[in-house]
Design a protein around this motif. Structure first.
Motif, PDB file in Angstrom:
ATOM      1  N   ALA A  99      -0.605   4.502  28.148  1.00 25.42           N
ATOM      2  CA  ALA A  99      -1.667   4.520  29.161  1.00 25.42           C
ATOM      3  C   ALA A  99      -1.383   3.579  30.333  1.00 25.42           C
ATOM      4  O   ALA A  99      -1.732   3.881  31.477  1.00 25.42           O
ATOM      5  CB  ALA A  99      -3.005   4.157  28.511  1.00 25.42           C
ATOM      6  N   ASP A 100      -0.730   2.455  30.076  1.00 25.66           N
ATOM      7  CA  ASP A 100      -0.481   1.486  31.142  1.00 25.66           C
ATOM      8  C   ASP A 100       0.951   1.544  31.671  1.00 25.66           C
ATOM      9  O   ASP A 100       1.372   0.675  32.437  1.00 25.66           O
ATOM     10  CB  ASP A 100      -0.795   0.071  30.662  1.00 25.66           C
ATOM     11  CG  ASP A 100       0.099  -0.377  29.502  1.00 25.66           C
ATOM     12  OD1 ASP A 100       0.758   0.497  28.903  1.00 25.66           O
ATOM     13  OD2 ASP A 100       0.123  -1.587  29.202  1.00 25.66           O
ATOM     14  N   LYS A 101       1.701   2.567  31.258  1.00 24.75           N
ATOM     15  CA  LYS A 101       3.077   2.691  31.724  1.00 24.75           C
ATOM     16  C   LYS A 101       3.117   3.427  33.064  1.00 24.75           C
ATOM     17  O   LYS A 101       2.198   4.175  33.411  1.00 24.75           O
ATOM     18  CB  LYS A 101       3.926   3.453  30.692  1.00 24.75           C
ATOM     19  CG  LYS A 101       3.920   2.825  29.306  1.00 24.75           C
ATOM     20  CD  LYS A 101       4.323   1.367  29.345  1.00 24.75           C
ATOM     21  CE  LYS A 101       4.262   0.749  27.951  1.00 24.75           C
ATOM     22  NZ  LYS A 101       4.441  -0.728  27.990  1.00 24.75           N
ATOM     23  N   PRO A 102       4.161   3.233  33.844  1.00 26.03           N
ATOM     24  CA  PRO A 102       4.246   3.891  35.149  1.00 26.03           C
ATOM     25  C   PRO A 102       4.391   5.397  35.021  1.00 26.03           C
ATOM     26  O   PRO A 102       4.974   5.898  34.052  1.00 26.03           O
ATOM     27  CB  PRO A 102       5.493   3.268  35.783  1.00 26.03           C
ATOM     28  CG  PRO A 102       6.312   2.793  34.620  1.00 26.03           C
ATOM     29  CD  PRO A 102       5.329   2.373  33.573  1.00 26.03           C
ATOM     30  N   ALA A 103       3.850   6.099  35.985  1.00 27.39           N
ATOM     31  CA  ALA A 103       4.065   7.544  36.055  1.00 27.39           C
ATOM     32  C   ALA A 103       5.529   7.795  36.411  1.00 27.39           C
ATOM     33  O   ALA A 103       6.222   6.931  36.954  1.00 27.39           O
ATOM     34  CB  ALA A 103       3.160   8.165  37.108  1.00 27.39           C
ATOM     35  N   TRP A 104       5.995   9.015  36.104  1.00 26.30           N
ATOM     36  CA  TRP A 104       7.397   9.339  36.366  1.00 26.30           C
ATOM     37  C   TRP A 104       7.775   9.120  37.813  1.00 26.30           C
ATOM     38  O   TRP A 104       8.863   8.597  38.113  1.00 26.30           O
ATOM     39  CB  TRP A 104       7.701  10.770  35.939  1.00 26.30           C
ATOM     40  CG  TRP A 104       9.123  11.145  36.228  1.00 26.30           C
ATOM     41  CD1 TRP A 104       9.578  11.974  37.210  1.00 26.30           C
ATOM     42  CD2 TRP A 104      10.286  10.653  35.555  1.00 26.30           C
ATOM     43  NE1 TRP A 104      10.947  12.033  37.180  1.00 26.30           N
ATOM     44  CE2 TRP A 104      11.407  11.230  36.165  1.00 26.30           C
ATOM     45  CE3 TRP A 104      10.474   9.781  34.476  1.00 26.30           C
ATOM     46  CZ2 TRP A 104      12.704  10.967  35.752  1.00 26.30           C
ATOM     47  CZ3 TRP A 104      11.779   9.513  34.063  1.00 26.30           C
ATOM     48  CH2 TRP A 104      12.873  10.100  34.708  1.00 26.30           C
ATOM     49  N   VAL A 105       6.913   9.488  38.732  1.00 23.26           N
ATOM     50  CA  VAL A 105       7.238   9.366  40.153  1.00 23.26           C
ATOM     51  C   VAL A 105       7.526   7.915  40.538  1.00 23.26           C
ATOM     52  O   VAL A 105       8.261   7.650  41.488  1.00 23.26           O
ATOM     53  CB  VAL A 105       6.093   9.957  41.014  1.00 23.26           C
ATOM     54  CG1 VAL A 105       4.831   9.121  40.914  1.00 23.26           C
ATOM     55  CG2 VAL A 105       6.534  10.121  42.459  1.00 23.26           C
ATOM     56  N   GLU A 106       6.978   6.973  39.773  1.00 17.50           N
ATOM     57  CA  GLU A 106       7.181   5.555  40.070  1.00 17.50           C
ATOM     58  C   GLU A 106       8.539   5.036  39.599  1.00 17.50           C
ATOM     59  O   GLU A 106       9.009   4.009  40.107  1.00 17.50           O
ATOM     60  CB  GLU A 106       6.069   4.717  39.434  1.00 17.50           C
ATOM     61  CG  GLU A 106       4.669   5.036  39.918  1.00 17.50           C
ATOM     62  CD  GLU A 106       3.622   4.256  39.151  1.00 17.50           C
ATOM     63  OE1 GLU A 106       3.575   3.011  39.317  1.00 17.50           O
ATOM     64  OE2 GLU A 106       2.856   4.863  38.369  1.00 17.50           O
ATOM     65  N   ILE A 107       9.160   5.707  38.654  1.00 15.15           N
ATOM     66  CA  ILE A 107      10.438   5.212  38.115  1.00 15.15           C
ATOM     67  C   ILE A 107      11.593   6.175  38.334  1.00 15.15           C
ATOM     68  O   ILE A 107      12.740   5.844  38.030  1.00 15.15           O
ATOM     69  CB  ILE A 107      10.318   4.901  36.606  1.00 15.15           C
ATOM     70  CG1 ILE A 107      10.001   6.171  35.803  1.00 15.15           C
ATOM     71  CG2 ILE A 107       9.279   3.811  36.360  1.00 15.15           C
ATOM     72  CD1 ILE A 107      10.120   5.987  34.293  1.00 15.15           C
ATOM     73  N   ALA A 108      11.316   7.344  38.877  1.00 12.13           N
ATOM     74  CA  ALA A 108      12.359   8.372  38.999  1.00 12.13           C
ATOM     75  C   ALA A 108      13.572   7.869  39.782  1.00 12.13           C
ATOM     76  O   ALA A 108      14.719   8.093  39.373  1.00 12.13           O
ATOM     77  CB  ALA A 108      11.787   9.628  39.653  1.00 12.13           C
ATOM     78  N   ASP A 109      13.342   7.191  40.889  1.00  8.23           N
ATOM     79  CA  ASP A 109      14.470   6.700  41.687  1.00  8.23           C
ATOM     80  C   ASP A 109      15.297   5.675  40.915  1.00  8.23           C
ATOM     81  O   ASP A 109      16.530   5.641  41.030  1.00  8.23           O
ATOM     82  CB  ASP A 109      13.968   6.076  42.994  1.00  8.23           C
ATOM     83  CG  ASP A 109      13.497   7.115  43.999  1.00  8.23           C
ATOM     84  OD1 ASP A 109      13.777   8.313  43.788  1.00  8.23           O
ATOM     85  OD2 ASP A 109      12.841   6.723  44.975  1.00  8.23           O
TER      86      ASP A 109
END
Length: 200
Positions: free
Chosen positions: A69-79
């Motif tokens: 629940a508190d982990k980053p969404a994919w868009v936040e770590i994709a790069d």
């Protein structure tokens, strides 16, 4: 096998949320250097999926919606993931799956090549009754005493796959021989079929 001749290689594993197609919940990338898994420079990411994790998926890998629940969404770590994978070779067990899922989440990413320990095992240790990761661990008995987390977590499975890759690679004299045995047709790095020299 001269492991020093290997190009940059990352053993990868992904875990999903149980939907089809899956949202990622965990990605692990473990470098192999000089014939050893390099845990000091490994990377792993947990990510909150767009759709909830199914009860079945949680039962498999142990990651629940509450955990993520508190982990980053994919868009936040994709790069960040894309940058770490870069253009290295990757290796995975049943690599079609990991490559396809990663490619769907990172459309512009393209590895130099894709080794598959499932394909490699069928050539290197023929006549086993099964070739799942568990079956190969049972048969080959790699040292997993330093594997992080537990089975079905991406970090553990990447470590186990790396140990299996290293053990099987010792049966081959050169990197090119390993590639010929381990890269599935149609995936990056697959050897080009030999041309018939009699054809113009």
């Amino acid at each position: 096998m001269n492991f020093a001749s290997w190009p940059p290689l990352l053993v990868v594993d992904v875990e999903g949320n149980g939907t089809a197609p899956p949202d990622l919940v965990e990605v692990a990338a473990l470098p192999v250097r000089e014939g050893r898994p390099d845990t000091s420079t490994a990377a792993a990411w947990l990510t909150r999926p767009n759709r909830p994790v199914t009860a079945f998926a949680t039962k498999v890998h142990g990651l629940s919606n509450t955990d993520l629940a508190d982990k980053p969404a994919w868009v936040e770590i994709a790069d960040q993931v894309h940058g770490f994978l870069a253009t290295s070779w990757i290796c995975a067990h049943n690599a079609h799956t990991d490559y396809r899922v990663l490619k769907a989440h990172l459309p512009t990413w393209e590895p130099a090549g894709v080794l598959d320990t499932l394909r490699l095992a069928k050539t290197t240790v023929p006549n086993l009754s099964g070739y799942s990761l568990d079956a190969l661990i049972c048969h080959m008995k790699p040292d997993l005493s330093k594997a992080p987390a537990q089975r079905h977590r991406a970090t553990f499975d990447a470590y186990a796959t790396a140990q299996l890759l290293i053990a099987m690679a010792a049966h081959y004299d050169t990197w090119d021989q390993l590639v010929a045995a381990a890269v599935p047709p149609g995936l990056p790095g697959a050897p080009e079929p030999e041309k018939d020299p009699t054809l113009w």
